[in-house]
Enzyme design. Structure first.
Site, PDB file in Angstrom:
ATOM      1  N   HIS A 192       0.854  -1.184   0.000  1.00  0.00           N
ATOM      2  CA  HIS A 192       0.000   0.000   0.000  1.00  0.00           C
ATOM      3  C   HIS A 192       0.889   1.233   0.000  1.00  0.00           C
ATOM      4  O   HIS A 192       1.944   1.223   0.622  1.00  0.00           O
ATOM      5  CB  HIS A 192      -0.908   0.014   1.243  1.00  0.00           C
TER       6      HIS A 192
ATOM      7  N   ASP B  34      -7.977  -5.556   0.323  1.00  0.00           N
ATOM      8  CA  ASP B  34      -8.468  -6.420  -0.752  1.00  0.00           C
ATOM      9  C   ASP B  34      -8.087  -7.875  -0.572  1.00  0.00           C
ATOM     10  O   ASP B  34      -8.573  -8.743  -1.292  1.00  0.00           O
ATOM     11  CB  ASP B  34      -7.915  -5.942  -2.098  1.00  0.00           C
TER      12      ASP B  34
HETATM   13  N1  ACO Z   1       4.256  -7.638  -4.706  1.00  0.00           N
HETATM   14  C1  ACO Z   1       5.579  -7.609  -4.893  1.00  0.00           C
HETATM   15  N2  ACO Z   1       6.335  -6.499  -4.757  1.00  0.00           N
HETATM   16  C2  ACO Z   1       5.707  -5.369  -4.437  1.00  0.00           C
HETATM   17  C3  ACO Z   1       4.305  -5.318  -4.216  1.00  0.00           C
HETATM   18  C4  ACO Z   1       3.570  -6.500  -4.358  1.00  0.00           C
HETATM   19  N3  ACO Z   1       2.240  -6.521  -4.178  1.00  0.00           N
HETATM   20  N4  ACO Z   1       3.939  -4.049  -3.903  1.00  0.00           N
HETATM   21  C5  ACO Z   1       5.055  -3.319  -3.929  1.00  0.00           C
HETATM   22  N5  ACO Z   1       6.142  -4.114  -4.235  1.00  0.00           N
HETATM   23  C6  ACO Z   1       7.552  -3.683  -4.302  1.00  0.00           C
HETATM   24  C7  ACO Z   1       7.827  -2.904  -5.574  1.00  0.00           C
HETATM   25  O1  ACO Z   1       8.291  -3.756  -6.624  1.00  0.00           O
HETATM   26  C8  ACO Z   1       8.873  -1.931  -5.111  1.00  0.00           C
HETATM   27  O2  ACO Z   1      10.115  -2.593  -5.091  1.00  0.00           O
HETATM   28  P1  ACO Z   1      11.491  -1.797  -5.397  1.00  0.00           P
HETATM   29  O3  ACO Z   1      11.586  -0.736  -4.335  1.00  0.00           O
HETATM   30  O4  ACO Z   1      12.529  -2.838  -5.304  1.00  0.00           O
HETATM   31  O5  ACO Z   1      11.317  -1.218  -6.775  1.00  0.00           O
HETATM   32  C9  ACO Z   1       8.494  -1.620  -3.673  1.00  0.00           C
HETATM   33  O6  ACO Z   1       7.752  -2.771  -3.222  1.00  0.00           O
HETATM   34  C10 ACO Z   1       7.627  -0.375  -3.518  1.00  0.00           C
HETATM   35  O7  ACO Z   1       6.503  -0.491  -4.386  1.00  0.00           O
HETATM   36  P2  ACO Z   1       5.880   0.691  -5.220  1.00  0.00           P
HETATM   37  O8  ACO Z   1       5.122   0.142  -6.382  1.00  0.00           O
HETATM   38  O9  ACO Z   1       6.938   1.709  -5.509  1.00  0.00           O
HETATM   39  O10 ACO Z   1       4.890   1.279  -4.149  1.00  0.00           O
HETATM   40  P3  ACO Z   1       3.642   2.171  -4.451  1.00  0.00           P
HETATM   41  O11 ACO Z   1       3.331   2.888  -3.198  1.00  0.00           O
HETATM   42  O12 ACO Z   1       3.835   2.981  -5.681  1.00  0.00           O
HETATM   43  O13 ACO Z   1       2.481   1.095  -4.807  1.00  0.00           O
HETATM   44  C11 ACO Z   1       0.672  -0.413  -4.658  1.00  0.00           C
HETATM   45  C12 ACO Z   1       1.491   0.688  -3.944  1.00  0.00           C
HETATM   46  C13 ACO Z   1       0.233   0.076  -6.046  1.00  0.00           C
HETATM   47  C14 ACO Z   1      -0.587  -0.697  -3.854  1.00  0.00           C
HETATM   48  C15 ACO Z   1       1.524  -1.697  -4.793  1.00  0.00           C
HETATM   49  O14 ACO Z   1       1.918  -2.155  -3.508  1.00  0.00           O
HETATM   50  C16 ACO Z   1       0.822  -2.811  -5.549  1.00  0.00           C
HETATM   51  O15 ACO Z   1       0.862  -2.833  -6.800  1.00  0.00           O
HETATM   52  N6  ACO Z   1       0.136  -3.771  -4.824  1.00  0.00           N
HETATM   53  C17 ACO Z   1      -0.621  -4.820  -5.469  1.00  0.00           C
HETATM   54  C18 ACO Z   1      -1.976  -4.283  -5.936  1.00  0.00           C
HETATM   55  C19 ACO Z   1      -2.919  -4.028  -4.766  1.00  0.00           C
HETATM   56  O16 ACO Z   1      -3.109  -4.869  -3.894  1.00  0.00           O
HETATM   57  N7  ACO Z   1      -3.563  -2.847  -4.794  1.00  0.00           N
HETATM   58  C20 ACO Z   1      -4.548  -2.474  -3.783  1.00  0.00           C
HETATM   59  C21 ACO Z   1      -4.145  -1.245  -3.073  1.00  0.00           C
HETATM   60  S1  ACO Z   1      -5.261  -0.905  -1.777  1.00  0.00           S
HETATM   61  C22 ACO Z   1      -6.619  -0.269  -2.512  1.00  0.00           C
HETATM   62  O17 ACO Z   1      -6.617   0.351  -3.558  1.00  0.00           O
HETATM   63  C23 ACO Z   1      -7.851  -0.514  -1.843  1.00  0.00           C
END
Ligand code: ACO
Length: 431
Positions: free
Chosen positions: A308, A366
């Site tokens: 998140h 979720d």
């Molecule tokens: N699985 C694996 N790796 C992940 C995940 C994941 N679910 N989420 C983040 N990471 C990693 C990224 O690859 C990144 O790694 P790095 O620093 O080595 O490049 C690091 O963790 C940070 O992730 P970002 O994408 O930069 O974080 P951001 O805050 O932009 O994204 C997000 C947040 C979009 C929710 C992301 O965690 C994600 O895609 N999760 C899966 C989708 C999801 O569950 N979304 C629901 C969100 S809650 C809602 O809307 C109700």
């Protein structure tokens, strides 16, 4: 918001620029850069708004490190345990918990607005039967501005109020009808003697051929899902609503924009994507393979329902949702649900893995919601529409807050331009 005596000093090209520091009631201080361009001729750069407060607000506060979510100061676990969705709607919209009289009046107003203009049926019927319910919702909610002309004047507080109530009240009917249309069953009209959640369940699952009894425990679980999704401060869809509204667009167009944004798998679409992922994993022995894929930088796969932008600890909504999943499956007599087993084992293994621990990736709301919704009988395509109908009150509250702020301006971000500088047009024969 108060302006502290404290300021930050920016040294730039030999000039010293004082930037005020604003102090919130909770959360980190905020550096006020509003006059930066005028004073120093530079912009700030923050794609994805990771360090930027786009507005001030008094509605919802998240402490991502503590894993805390407050609506008007009240913790979400207390609201999910002691309150119910329409009371939380009142709280979000008007700032305080209602008295018994205020709540009754509010519930009556919402209940009396749940029907749709009869002509809207034809709008639904224009879609292909296999249309995703979110596609129908974006279209139908946008089309509300063509049906409810008397609540589109954003400068009239009374019209704003009527539009708010209409949106909250009609969204379950729109979501249920999108579902009915998708499945080829007749539309079921709302009933005024049912509470908000029971009404929605009935509009989704009743058929004219037989009586439909709403199970009060399922209705309570549905209400809790609505409550847990009601608002979440300046997330992508809420910011979309605020940006759309900043141009003076009508409320129905703004909320349709929010629904479109919510649809994406990184946001509201994650609950559908998460359940599909859990099914694809299928059995606990395949979990390590999927965890390895999520960690592989060359694989675009991510663990859906994990991570998140703001929470760097447990999402407090996920904790309530996990308990609810256990209760609902127990009630429905679904013992040893294989998907729930996979979810619990995946959560355990991911939390023990240094990759997820180091990046502070925890289950979000979720992760468990899809399991409950599927057990209730909803197909995955309905998960995001249910999120949209729950979040409507949050969008509407934030929209109202923005419009009531006399200082609000059109949202117009700047950019870091990296393209060509001025060059002369070349005639086609010379390229
Ligand atoms: N699985 C694996 N790796 C992940 C995940 C994941 N679910 N989420 C983040 N990471 C990693 C990224 O690859 C990144 O790694 P790095 O620093 O080595 O490049 C690091 O963790 C940070 O992730 P970002 O994408 O930069 O974080 P951001 O805050 O932009 O994204 C997000 C947040 C979009 C929710 C992301 O965690 C994600 O895609 N999760 C899966 C989708 C999801 O569950 N979304 C629901 C969100 S809650 C809602 O809307 C109700």
């Amino acid at each position: 918001m108060t302006e502290k005596c404290k300021t930050a000093t920016l040294q730039l090209d030999g000039k010293s620029i004082e930037l005020p520091i604003l102090s919130p009631t909770a959360g980190p201080d905020v550096l006020d850069v509003r006059k930066l361009y005028a004073q120093a001729g530079v912009f700030t750069y923050d794609p994805g708004y990771t360090s930027t407060a786009s507005c001030d607000s008094t509605i919802t506060f998240i402490d991502g490190d503590k894993g805390e979510l407050l609506h008007r100061g009240y913790p979400i676990d207390q609201l999910a345990g002691k309150s119910h969705y329409l009371e939380v709607c009142y709280l979000l919209l008007y700032g305080e918990l209602p008295t018994a009289v205020e709540l009754e009046d509010f519930e009556t107003r919402v209940t009396r607005h749940t029907m749709l203009h009869e002509q809207m049926q034809y709008f639904f019927r224009g879609f292909r039967r296999d249309a995703h319910p979110m596609a129908i919702m974006v279209g139908v909610v946008g089309a509300m501005s063509a049906f409810y002309h008397d609540s589109t004047d954003i400068n009239d507080p009374w019209q704003r109020e009527v539009a708010s109530i209409r949106l909250i009240a009609k969204m379950p009917t729109i979501a249920a009808w999108a579902f009915k249309y998708h499945t080829g069953q007749p539309f079921v009209y709302p009933r005024n003697d049912l509470d908000f959640a029971s009404n929605f369940l009935r509009m989704c699952f009743a058929v004219p051929a037989e009586e439909y009894e709403v199970n009060p425990i399922l209705s309570r679980a549905m209400d809790r899902i609505f409550t847990l999704h009601a608002d979440h401060e300046q997330n992508a869809s809420t910011s979309t609503v605020r940006l759309a509204s900043s141009s003076g667009a009508n409320p129905f167009a703004c909320i349709a924009a929010g629904i479109a944004c919510l649809w994406g798998p990184a946001h509201g679409g994650a609950n559908q994507a998460c359940l599909e992922m859990l099914k694809e994993i299928g059995t606990p022995d395949r979990i390590p393979e999927f965890i390895a894929r999520a960690k592989d930088k060359n694989d675009p796969f991510r663990l859906m329902g994990f991570g998140h932008r703001v929470y760097k600890n447990f999402d407090p909504r996920a904790t309530v949702m996990k308990q609810s999943a256990d209760e609902v499956l127990d009630l429905l007599g679904i013992e040893d649900n294989p998907i729930l087993q996979v979810a619990k084992e995946l959560e355990k293994q991911a939390l023990e893995d240094p990759y997820f621990a180091d990046k502070k990736l925890f289950p979000n709301v979720d992760f468990y919601s899809g399991i409950i919704l599927e057990a209730m009988g909803f197909p995955t395509s309905m998960f995001t529409p249910i999120f949209a109908l729950s979040r409507t009150v949050g969008w509407v509250s934030q929209w109202k807050e923005q419009l009531a702020d006399p200082a609000h301006k059109i949202g117009r971000p700047r950019q870091l331009y990296l393209g060509e500088t001025t060059r002369d047009y070349v005639d086609i024969e010379n390229r």
